[in-house]
Design an enzyme around this catalytic site. Structure first.
Site, PDB file in Angstrom:
ATOM      1  CE1 TYR A 120      -5.337  -1.718  10.225  1.00  0.00           C
ATOM      2  CE2 TYR A 120      -7.222  -0.679  11.284  1.00  0.00           C
ATOM      3  CZ  TYR A 120      -5.889  -0.657  10.931  1.00  0.00           C
ATOM      4  OH  TYR A 120      -5.098   0.424  11.284  1.00  0.00           O
TER       5      TYR A 120
ATOM      6  CB  THR B  79       0.735  -7.645   7.846  1.00  0.00           C
ATOM      7  OG1 THR B  79       0.915  -8.014   6.478  1.00  0.00           O
ATOM      8  CG2 THR B  79       1.719  -6.547   8.200  1.00  0.00           C
TER       9      THR B  79
ATOM     10  CB  THR C 130      -0.942   0.055   1.230  1.00  0.00           C
ATOM     11  OG1 THR C 130      -0.158   0.091   2.427  1.00  0.00           O
ATOM     12  CG2 THR C 130      -1.869  -1.140   1.267  1.00  0.00           C
TER      13      THR C 130
ATOM     14  CE  LYS D 102      -2.771  -2.383  12.780  1.00  0.00           C
ATOM     15  NZ  LYS D 102      -1.336  -2.051  12.744  1.00  0.00           N
TER      16      LYS D 102
ATOM     17  CB  THR E  23      -2.933   9.854  11.868  1.00  0.00           C
ATOM     18  OG1 THR E  23      -2.925   9.599  13.266  1.00  0.00           O
ATOM     19  CG2 THR E  23      -1.758  10.739  11.522  1.00  0.00           C
TER      20      THR E  23
ATOM     21  CB  VAL F 218       7.342  -7.669   8.077  1.00  0.00           C
ATOM     22  CG1 VAL F 218       8.241  -6.503   7.710  1.00  0.00           C
ATOM     23  CG2 VAL F 218       5.884  -7.237   8.156  1.00  0.00           C
TER      24      VAL F 218
ATOM     25  NE  ARG G   4      -5.979   5.892   5.333  1.00  0.00           N
ATOM     26  CZ  ARG G   4      -4.827   5.522   5.896  1.00  0.00           C
ATOM     27  NH1 ARG G   4      -4.757   5.284   7.185  1.00  0.00           N
ATOM     28  NH2 ARG G   4      -3.725   5.394   5.173  1.00  0.00           N
TER      29      ARG G   4
HETATM   30  P1  NAD Z   1      -0.176   2.954   4.901  1.00  0.00           P
HETATM   31  O1  NAD Z   1      -0.965   1.952   4.143  1.00  0.00           O
HETATM   32  O2  NAD Z   1       0.124   4.255   4.234  1.00  0.00           O
HETATM   33  O3  NAD Z   1       1.213   2.337   5.369  1.00  0.00           O
HETATM   34  C1  NAD Z   1       1.388   0.987   5.688  1.00  0.00           C
HETATM   35  C2  NAD Z   1       2.705   0.527   5.092  1.00  0.00           C
HETATM   36  O4  NAD Z   1       2.945  -0.830   5.470  1.00  0.00           O
HETATM   37  C3  NAD Z   1       2.711   0.563   3.569  1.00  0.00           C
HETATM   38  O5  NAD Z   1       3.890   1.199   3.110  1.00  0.00           O
HETATM   39  C4  NAD Z   1       2.678  -0.909   3.170  1.00  0.00           C
HETATM   40  O6  NAD Z   1       3.274  -1.135   1.907  1.00  0.00           O
HETATM   41  C5  NAD Z   1       3.426  -1.534   4.327  1.00  0.00           C
HETATM   42  N1  NAD Z   1       3.124  -2.961   4.546  1.00  0.00           N
HETATM   43  C6  NAD Z   1       1.911  -3.540   4.723  1.00  0.00           C
HETATM   44  N2  NAD Z   1       2.037  -4.872   4.908  1.00  0.00           N
HETATM   45  C7  NAD Z   1       3.367  -5.135   4.858  1.00  0.00           C
HETATM   46  C8  NAD Z   1       4.145  -6.314   4.971  1.00  0.00           C
HETATM   47  N3  NAD Z   1       3.582  -7.516   5.179  1.00  0.00           N
HETATM   48  N4  NAD Z   1       5.490  -6.211   4.874  1.00  0.00           N
HETATM   49  C9  NAD Z   1       6.082  -5.015   4.679  1.00  0.00           C
HETATM   50  N5  NAD Z   1       5.397  -3.853   4.547  1.00  0.00           N
HETATM   51  C10 NAD Z   1       4.066  -3.926   4.632  1.00  0.00           C
HETATM   52  O7  NAD Z   1      -0.938   3.182   6.276  1.00  0.00           O
HETATM   53  P2  NAD Z   1      -0.671   4.241   7.437  1.00  0.00           P
HETATM   54  O8  NAD Z   1      -1.863   5.066   7.568  1.00  0.00           O
HETATM   55  O9  NAD Z   1       0.643   4.894   7.250  1.00  0.00           O
HETATM   56  O10 NAD Z   1      -0.616   3.274   8.705  1.00  0.00           O
HETATM   57  C11 NAD Z   1       0.634   2.881   9.276  1.00  0.00           C
HETATM   58  C12 NAD Z   1       0.382   2.063  10.531  1.00  0.00           C
HETATM   59  O11 NAD Z   1      -0.308   2.858  11.495  1.00  0.00           O
HETATM   60  C13 NAD Z   1      -0.473   0.825  10.300  1.00  0.00           C
HETATM   61  O12 NAD Z   1       0.004  -0.223  11.122  1.00  0.00           O
HETATM   62  C14 NAD Z   1      -1.849   1.257  10.746  1.00  0.00           C
HETATM   63  O13 NAD Z   1      -2.620   0.174  11.185  1.00  0.00           O
HETATM   64  C15 NAD Z   1      -1.506   2.207  11.872  1.00  0.00           C
HETATM   65  N6  NAD Z   1      -2.585   3.188  12.077  1.00  0.00           N
HETATM   66  C16 NAD Z   1      -2.747   4.226  11.217  1.00  0.00           C
HETATM   67  C17 NAD Z   1      -3.794   5.123  11.427  1.00  0.00           C
HETATM   68  C18 NAD Z   1      -4.034   6.304  10.516  1.00  0.00           C
HETATM   69  O14 NAD Z   1      -5.005   7.027  10.732  1.00  0.00           O
HETATM   70  N7  NAD Z   1      -3.215   6.572   9.524  1.00  0.00           N
HETATM   71  C19 NAD Z   1      -4.662   4.945  12.507  1.00  0.00           C
HETATM   72  C20 NAD Z   1      -4.475   3.853  13.338  1.00  0.00           C
HETATM   73  C21 NAD Z   1      -3.408   2.993  13.126  1.00  0.00           C
END
Ligand code: NAD
Length: 326
Positions: A160, A107, A50, A164, A190, A72, A201
């Site tokens: 999801y 993941t 993503t 988590k 965020t 990962v 989103r």
């Molecule tokens: P995002 O999708 O922009 O980033 C997630 C990243 O993880 C991507 O670069 C994707 O390629 C990488 N990824 C996913 N599965 C993977 C795997 N198996 N191996 C290696 N890389 C992998 O999302 P984000 O908004 O930046 O979220 C980042 C983290 O923060 C996530 O864990 C998400 O659950 C958590 N989070 C984000 C928010 C938010 O509002 N943005 C809120 C709550 C939690």
């Protein structure tokens, strides 16, 4: 034991070497930048499911930055010992995790296991990116960390939410059984630069639509609320958690609640757009309210958000506009 306050300090900043899984995603890329700014060298581990290399293109060539393409869910090596492991890999937007349900579950489970193993081996501090989604459609409002949540385990969002929740359980179990130095942050919504306009989103969708002059697609009656934190605030909170000896979970979010309808109208106004507001169906299991109680973060991390919605949205709109024009 009070799980929020816990023991143990293994390593603390300044870290020589930090690993950020999911570092080429939205939040992860800002974390990589902030850690490099603090003087750490950073290995960003990402499978680009993503995220994209473009999100860290500004860091390529910067001393101490390494980009490693790896999934990962399989064991991975980063070449040198880490003092800090930030496990942020996971599809995060509903459209992504509904497109990648098994990868999301793996993941959150196998990926968390592998990131924890790396941290344990190196004696590193480990931080799990958890989410307000562990509270599901909450029956307590606002949500503090002692609330156990109201999640449908077989609903479409469960891949999801349950990934988590499992990641949290695994982190707590590994800390208890192996003594790994772990912390859990529960991030609330965020937003900011480097979100994708089509990731589903609300903020990037509304900004993209407003800049294109299209109707803003508000779901349901638009009266459901979210609390929106600007990414710089979230990153500051994550790094404060990393520097602490708290195990958490600790909520990080902005308690200023906004309805989706207010959000749409604010984006239209800040973008100077002529777009109208349109209404579409609300997704299944979409929570009605979401607001963090951040008493713990305020008290233990001396952290609270500094960027209000108007300022954060203006910065985000400016970034989207620049990309559109560039
Ligand atoms: P995002 O999708 O922009 O980033 C997630 C990243 O993880 C991507 O670069 C994707 O390629 C990488 N990824 C996913 N599965 C993977 C795997 N198996 N191996 C290696 N890389 C992998 O999302 P984000 O908004 O930046 O979220 C980042 C983290 O923060 C996530 O864990 C998400 O659950 C958590 N989070 C984000 C928010 C938010 O509002 N943005 C809120 C709550 C939690």
């Amino acid at each position: 034991m009070d799980t929020a306050t816990a023991t143990a300090t293994v390593s603390r900043p300044p870290w020589e070497h930090a690993v950020v899984t999911g570092g080429a995603g939205f939040v992860g890329s800002h974390l990589c930048t902030a850690l490099l700014d603090q003087g750490a060298s950073v290995t960003c581990v990402d499978d680009f499911c993503t995220g994209s290399a473009e999100n860290v293109a500004h860091l390529t060539g910067r001393p101490g930055f390494t980009l490693l393409q790896a999934d990962v869910t399989k064991p991975f090596e980063v070449g040198r010992a880490a003092g800090l492991v930030l496990h942020f890999a996971s599809p995060a937007s509903p459209s992504d995790y509904l497109r990648l349900p098994l990868h999301t579950l793996e993941t959150g489970s196998l990926g968390t296991r592998n990131a924890l193993a790396l941290a344990h081996r190196d004696g590193a501090r480990f931080i799990l990116a958890s989410t307000s989604e562990v509270y599901g459609d909450p029956q307590q409002h606002p949500q503090n960390e002692r609330y156990w949540g109201n999640v449908n385990p077989v609903g479409p969002r469960s891949v999801y939410d349950e990934a988590k929740r499992f990641g949290e359980a695994l982190t707590v179990a590994v800390a208890a059984e192996r003594g790994t130095d772990t912390g859990i942050v529960r991030l609330f919504n965020t937003y900011g630069p480097r979100m994708r306009g089509y990731d589903g989103r609300a903020v990037p969708t509304f900004v993209r639509q407003a800049l294109a002059g299209e109707p803003l697609t508000v779901t349901g009656d638009g009266l459901q609320t979210r609390s929106l934190a600007y990414v710089d605030d979230t990153v500051r909170g994550i790094l404060a958690m990393a520097a602490s000896d708290l195990r958490g979970p600790v909520n990080l979010g902005n308690p200023a609640e906004i309805t989706m309808l207010e959000l749409a109208r604010t984006v239209i106004s800040l973008a100077g757009s002529r777009s109208a507001v349109g209404f579409i169906d609300r997704p299944t299991d979409d929570p009605a309210v979401r607001c963090p109680d951040i008493t713990l973060a305020r008290g233990k991390l001396q952290w609270e958000p500094r960027v209000d919605a108007v300022e954060g949205l203006a910065r985000t709109i400016a970034w989207f506009r620049e990309r559109q024009n560039g």
